[in-house]
Write a protein that holds these residues in place. Structure first.
Motif, PDB file in Angstrom:
ATOM      1  N   UNK A 125       0.832  -1.187   0.000  1.00  0.00           N
ATOM      2  CA  UNK A 125       0.000   0.000   0.000  1.00  0.00           C
ATOM      3  C   UNK A 125       0.875   1.248   0.000  1.00  0.00           C
ATOM      4  N   UNK A 126       0.290   2.402  -0.341  1.00  0.00           N
ATOM      5  CA  UNK A 126       1.069   3.644  -0.329  1.00  0.00           C
ATOM      6  C   UNK A 126       1.649   3.938   1.046  1.00  0.00           C
ATOM      7  N   UNK A 127       2.705   4.732   1.066  1.00  0.00           N
ATOM      8  CA  UNK A 127       3.400   5.016   2.317  1.00  0.00           C
ATOM      9  C   UNK A 127       2.499   5.728   3.308  1.00  0.00           C
ATOM     10  N   UNK A 128       1.619   6.604   2.864  1.00  0.00           N
ATOM     11  CA  UNK A 128       0.752   7.361   3.764  1.00  0.00           C
ATOM     12  C   UNK A 128      -0.712   6.990   3.553  1.00  0.00           C
ATOM     13  N   UNK A 129      -0.967   5.721   3.318  1.00  0.00           N
ATOM     14  CA  UNK A 129      -2.341   5.257   3.098  1.00  0.00           C
ATOM     15  C   UNK A 129      -3.153   5.374   4.387  1.00  0.00           C
ATOM     16  N   UNK A 130      -4.398   5.829   4.270  1.00  0.00           N
ATOM     17  CA  UNK A 130      -5.307   5.927   5.411  1.00  0.00           C
ATOM     18  C   UNK A 130      -6.660   5.360   5.005  1.00  0.00           C
ATOM     19  N   UNK A 131      -7.213   4.511   5.853  1.00  0.00           N
ATOM     20  CA  UNK A 131      -8.524   3.943   5.560  1.00  0.00           C
ATOM     21  C   UNK A 131      -9.617   5.004   5.628  1.00  0.00           C
ATOM     22  N   UNK A 132      -9.435   6.010   6.509  1.00  0.00           N
ATOM     23  CA  UNK A 132     -10.439   7.060   6.625  1.00  0.00           C
ATOM     24  C   UNK A 132     -10.229   8.177   5.620  1.00  0.00           C
ATOM     25  N   UNK A 133      -9.182   8.094   4.802  1.00  0.00           N
ATOM     26  CA  UNK A 133      -8.845   9.098   3.796  1.00  0.00           C
ATOM     27  C   UNK A 133      -8.622  10.479   4.402  1.00  0.00           C
ATOM     28  N   UNK A 134      -8.436  10.571   5.732  1.00  0.00           N
ATOM     29  CA  UNK A 134      -8.155  11.840   6.416  1.00  0.00           C
ATOM     30  C   UNK A 134      -9.199  12.898   6.091  1.00  0.00           C
ATOM     31  N   UNK A 135     -10.460  12.491   6.028  1.00  0.00           N
ATOM     32  CA  UNK A 135     -11.559  13.409   5.737  1.00  0.00           C
ATOM     33  C   UNK A 135     -12.623  13.246   6.807  1.00  0.00           C
ATOM     34  N   UNK A 136     -13.158  14.356   7.292  1.00  0.00           N
ATOM     35  CA  UNK A 136     -14.290  14.320   8.210  1.00  0.00           C
ATOM     36  C   UNK A 136     -15.312  15.356   7.759  1.00  0.00           C
ATOM     37  N   UNK A 137     -16.533  15.156   8.183  1.00  0.00           N
ATOM     38  CA  UNK A 137     -17.614  16.071   7.807  1.00  0.00           C
ATOM     39  C   UNK A 137     -17.912  17.008   8.977  1.00  0.00           C
ATOM     40  N   UNK A 138     -17.997  18.289   8.693  1.00  0.00           N
ATOM     41  CA  UNK A 138     -18.334  19.288   9.703  1.00  0.00           C
ATOM     42  C   UNK A 138     -19.376  20.228   9.120  1.00  0.00           C
ATOM     43  N   UNK A 139     -19.695  21.283   9.855  1.00  0.00           N
ATOM     44  CA  UNK A 139     -20.697  22.224   9.361  1.00  0.00           C
ATOM     45  C   UNK A 139     -20.272  22.875   8.054  1.00  0.00           C
ATOM     46  N   UNK A 140     -18.983  23.033   7.890  1.00  0.00           N
ATOM     47  CA  UNK A 140     -18.490  23.671   6.676  1.00  0.00           C
ATOM     48  C   UNK A 140     -18.283  22.724   5.510  1.00  0.00           C
ATOM     49  N   UNK A 141     -18.550  21.436   5.718  1.00  0.00           N
ATOM     50  CA  UNK A 141     -18.355  20.450   4.659  1.00  0.00           C
ATOM     51  C   UNK A 141     -17.245  19.481   5.014  1.00  0.00           C
ATOM     52  N   UNK A 142     -16.613  18.895   4.005  1.00  0.00           N
ATOM     53  CA  UNK A 142     -15.524  17.947   4.210  1.00  0.00           C
ATOM     54  C   UNK A 142     -14.232  18.709   4.500  1.00  0.00           C
ATOM     55  N   UNK A 143     -13.506  18.262   5.532  1.00  0.00           N
ATOM     56  CA  UNK A 143     -12.292  18.965   5.930  1.00  0.00           C
ATOM     57  C   UNK A 143     -11.175  17.980   6.251  1.00  0.00           C
ATOM     58  N   UNK A 144      -9.951  18.467   6.127  1.00  0.00           N
ATOM     59  CA  UNK A 144      -8.731  17.745   6.482  1.00  0.00           C
ATOM     60  C   UNK A 144      -7.863  18.673   7.324  1.00  0.00           C
ATOM     61  N   UNK A 145      -7.155  18.116   8.290  1.00  0.00           N
ATOM     62  CA  UNK A 145      -6.316  18.923   9.172  1.00  0.00           C
ATOM     63  C   UNK A 145      -4.848  18.569   8.959  1.00  0.00           C
ATOM     64  N   UNK A 146      -4.008  19.597   8.926  1.00  0.00           N
ATOM     65  CA  UNK A 146      -2.556  19.432   8.845  1.00  0.00           C
ATOM     66  C   UNK A 146      -1.957  19.851  10.175  1.00  0.00           C
ATOM     67  N   UNK A 147      -1.317  18.925  10.869  1.00  0.00           N
ATOM     68  CA  UNK A 147      -0.579  19.221  12.092  1.00  0.00           C
ATOM     69  C   UNK A 147       0.872  19.482  11.697  1.00  0.00           C
ATOM     70  N   UNK A 148       1.415  20.604  12.153  1.00  0.00           N
ATOM     71  CA  UNK A 148       2.685  21.087  11.605  1.00  0.00           C
ATOM     72  C   UNK A 148       3.630  21.536  12.704  1.00  0.00           C
TER      73      UNK A 148
END
Length: 291
Positions: A125-148
């Motif tokens: 599988x890809x090196x950064x594969x995620x089963x959840x696809x790093x997507x969640x649903x909120x009031x603003x729609x689909x979002x992804x978070x980058x921790x930096x």
């Protein structure tokens, strides 16, 4: 040279770290032209099919970015570029700041569940594969978070991609564990900053124990509920946490790094699957390091 293309100086810093051979042993062709095409799409966020003809076939540009995101090539190049910067003394380890940012995810970012992502020609599988696809649903729609995590010169040291609704505190350790600047002369890579700054969202006993164990001095404000609970427990609640106002003021450096990353439209709005978006953020980080 077109807008956003690599200059000769930037290309000289990047070229030594690019792979020389393709999947079947043949040499890659026109690295600079293809990478300029990838960077053009990174700047503009346009669909791959709309790339200008001066970059060649759009599918060649797309496939190379997807392949290097899948097998972790962009992440390896980022570490190599950081190693060069550390050897030249261009990394400011004095104060490292941590924060997160939320990116809107386009409806095409989730991909198709019936077609699992795989590395072409391999079963892994890809090196950064995620089963959840790093997507969640909120009031603003689909979002992804980058921790930096960023250094004192507003450049990314490490990052992590998660769904947009996930909290900040549970991912502080994961982000710090990804900081790794290899030493060209050999030896252990540089992994520990001299000082860490983060906002009160990262305040937790687990994080403070981890930082004390690694002997990382830090400034993380205590949340109001934690302060009230400590006072209620009296002597059992422990000592008040220290707070260095002057160093905490430098937390704006990670916010400026986030602004620089989100200046790339393909980072500010996510259009790809999780492992490809991770490669996109890594490429944006590389662009900031070599400029």
């Amino acid at each position: 040279m077109g807008r956003g293309d690599l200059s000769d100086q930037e290309w000289a810093r990047l070229e030594p770290h690019l792979p020389k051979r393709g999947r079947r042993g043949g040499r890659w062709k026109s690295h600079r032209t293809v990478i300029n095409g990838i960077l053009f799409r990174l700047w503009t966020g346009i669909p791959w099919r709309d790339l200008p003809a001066r970059f060649g076939k759009w599918k060649t540009v797309h496939d190379r970015h997807r392949r290097w995101s899948t097998d972790g090539t962009w992440a390896k190049i980022l570490r190599a570029v950081q190693a060069d910067a550390d050897a030249e003394g261009r990394i400011d380890w004095s104060v490292v700041s941590v924060d997160s940012t939320v990116c809107r995810a386009h409806q095409h970012a989730a991909g198709a569940h019936h077609r699992p992502a795989r590395i072409p020609g391999r079963r892994a599988r890809p090196a950064e594969h995620r089963l959840d696809e790093a997507i969640s649903r909120s009031r603003g729609g689909f979002t992804t978070k980058i921790h930096l995590a960023s250094d004192g010169r507003c450049r990314p040291l490490a990052f992590l991609v998660t769904p947009g609704q996930w909290g900040d505190a549970p991912h502080l350790i994961a982000v710090l564990d990804r900081i790794r600047a290899p030493r060209p002369a050999g030896g252990h890579p540089r992994m520990r900053p001299n000082y860490l700054c983060a906002d009160k969202a990262y305040s937790s006993r687990r994080n403070r124990r981890y930082l004390r164990r690694r002997q990382i001095r830090h400034t993380i404000p205590e949340r109001r509920d934690q302060r009230a609970n400590r006072r209620r427990l009296s002597s059992r609640g422990g000592r008040p946490v220290g707070f260095d106002r002057a160093r905490y003021a430098r937390r704006n450096e990670v916010e400026r790094t986030i602004n620089a990353l989100k200046g790339f439209r393909a980072v500010a709005t996510r259009y790809d699957r999780a492992f490809v978006f991770h490669g996109t953020v890594a490429l944006a980080a590389i662009r900031l390091w070599i400029c």
